[in-house]
Design a protein around this motif. Structure first.
Motif, PDB file in Angstrom:
ATOM      1  N   ARG A 136       3.827   5.735  -5.483  1.00 51.29           N
ATOM      2  CA  ARG A 136       3.705   5.845  -6.943  1.00 51.29           C
ATOM      3  C   ARG A 136       2.671   6.905  -7.315  1.00 51.29           C
ATOM      4  NH1 ARG A 136       0.484   4.550 -10.721  1.00 51.29           N
ATOM      5  NH2 ARG A 136      -0.899   3.358  -9.390  1.00 51.29           N
ATOM      6  N   LYS A 137       1.525   6.889  -6.631  1.00 47.69           N
ATOM      7  CA  LYS A 137       0.487   7.876  -6.921  1.00 47.69           C
ATOM      8  C   LYS A 137       0.967   9.285  -6.580  1.00 47.69           C
ATOM      9  CE  LYS A 137      -3.595   4.972  -6.510  1.00 47.69           C
ATOM     10  NZ  LYS A 137      -4.860   4.733  -5.787  1.00 47.69           N
ATOM     11  N   LEU A 138       1.699   9.404  -5.480  1.00 47.81           N
ATOM     12  CA  LEU A 138       2.231  10.714  -5.105  1.00 47.81           C
ATOM     13  C   LEU A 138       3.199  11.223  -6.163  1.00 47.81           C
ATOM     14  CD1 LEU A 138       2.270  12.890  -2.941  1.00 47.81           C
ATOM     15  CD2 LEU A 138       4.102  11.632  -1.814  1.00 47.81           C
ATOM     16  N   ASP A 139       4.034  10.337  -6.692  1.00 46.21           N
ATOM     17  CA  ASP A 139       4.939  10.739  -7.774  1.00 46.21           C
ATOM     18  C   ASP A 139       4.156  11.193  -9.000  1.00 46.21           C
ATOM     19  OD1 ASP A 139       7.129  10.165  -6.201  1.00 46.21           O
ATOM     20  OD2 ASP A 139       7.487   8.187  -7.099  1.00 46.21           O
ATOM     21  N   ASP A 140       3.099  10.429  -9.341  1.00 44.15           N
ATOM     22  CA  ASP A 140       2.256  10.810 -10.480  1.00 44.15           C
ATOM     23  C   ASP A 140       1.622  12.180 -10.257  1.00 44.15           C
ATOM     24  OD1 ASP A 140       2.903   8.394 -11.632  1.00 44.15           O
ATOM     25  OD2 ASP A 140       0.972   7.439 -11.189  1.00 44.15           O
ATOM     26  N   HIS A 141       1.113  12.404  -9.043  1.00 44.97           N
ATOM     27  CA  HIS A 141       0.486  13.693  -8.747  1.00 44.97           C
ATOM     28  C   HIS A 141       1.518  14.822  -8.777  1.00 44.97           C
ATOM     29  CE1 HIS A 141      -2.949  11.416  -6.675  1.00 44.97           C
ATOM     30  NE2 HIS A 141      -3.407  11.907  -7.790  1.00 44.97           N
TER      31      HIS A 141
ATOM     32  N   ALA B 259       0.831  -1.204   0.000  1.00 52.58           N
ATOM     33  CA  ALA B 259       0.000   0.000   0.000  1.00 52.58           C
ATOM     34  C   ALA B 259       0.868   1.257   0.000  1.00 52.58           C
ATOM     35  CB  ALA B 259      -0.934  -0.002   1.212  1.00 52.58           C
ATOM     36  N   VAL B 260       1.952   1.245   0.769  1.00 52.38           N
ATOM     37  CA  VAL B 260       2.856   2.403   0.807  1.00 52.38           C
ATOM     38  C   VAL B 260       3.510   2.596  -0.549  1.00 52.38           C
ATOM     39  CG1 VAL B 260       5.029   3.241   1.781  1.00 52.38           C
ATOM     40  CG2 VAL B 260       3.263   2.344   3.287  1.00 52.38           C
ATOM     41  N   ARG B 261       3.910   1.523  -1.191  1.00 49.85           N
ATOM     42  CA  ARG B 261       4.503   1.635  -2.528  1.00 49.85           C
ATOM     43  C   ARG B 261       3.507   2.222  -3.520  1.00 49.85           C
ATOM     44  NH1 ARG B 261       7.708  -4.127  -2.833  1.00 49.85           N
ATOM     45  NH2 ARG B 261       9.495  -3.463  -1.614  1.00 49.85           N
ATOM     46  N   GLU B 262       2.260   1.764  -3.445  1.00 44.48           N
ATOM     47  CA  GLU B 262       1.222   2.273  -4.343  1.00 44.48           C
ATOM     48  C   GLU B 262       0.978   3.756  -4.083  1.00 44.48           C
ATOM     49  OE1 GLU B 262      -1.717   2.325  -7.291  1.00 44.48           O
ATOM     50  OE2 GLU B 262      -0.189   0.840  -6.838  1.00 44.48           O
TER      51      GLU B 262
END
Length: 100
Positions: free
Chosen positions: A60-65, A54-57
Motif C-alpha cells: 500500500r505504501k509503495l502504491d502511495d509513493h 506487513a507485506v500488504r502495508e
C-alpha cells in the motif's frame, strides 16, 4: 496355591503393571509432543499472518509513493516547460544568446 503359582501370579501382575505404565507414559509423551507441535504451528501461523499484513502495508505504501512520484514527475515536467518558455522569452527580448 503353591509358592510357584504365587510367584507366577506376582510376576504376571508386575509385567502387566509395567506394560500399562509404559503405555500410559508413551501416550502422555505423544500428547505432549502433539501439544508442542500444535503450539509451534500456531506461532508459525501468527508469524505468517503478521508477515502477510506487513507485506500488504508495504505494498500500500509503495502504491502511495508511486502515485506521489508520478505527480512530482508531472510537476517537474511542467516546471521545465515553463523555464524553457522563460528562457525563450529572454532570448527573444534581450538577444542574449542563451541563458544557460
Amino acid at each position: 496355591m503353591t509358592p510357584g503359582e504365587i510367584t507366577a501370579a506376582v510376576s504376571v501382575s508386575i509385567a502387566v503393571a509395567t506394560f500399562l505404565f509404559g503405555r500410559l507414559t508413551a501416550m502422555r509423551d505423544q500428547v505432549s509432543d502433539k501439544t508442542r507441535m500444535s503450539e509451534r504451528l500456531d506461532r508459525i501461523w501468527e508469524t505468517c499472518s503478521d508477515t502477510r499484513d506487513a507485506v500488504r502495508e508495504m505494498s500500500r505504501k509503495l502504491d502511495d509513493h508511486s502515485e506521489r512520484l508520478t505527480r512530482v514527475e508531472q510537476q517537474v515536467h511542467a516546471l521545465a516547460a515553463r523555464v524553457e518558455r522563460v528562457e525563450d522569452n529572454c532570448d527573444a527580448r534581450f538577444r542574449t544568446g542563451g541563458t544557460d
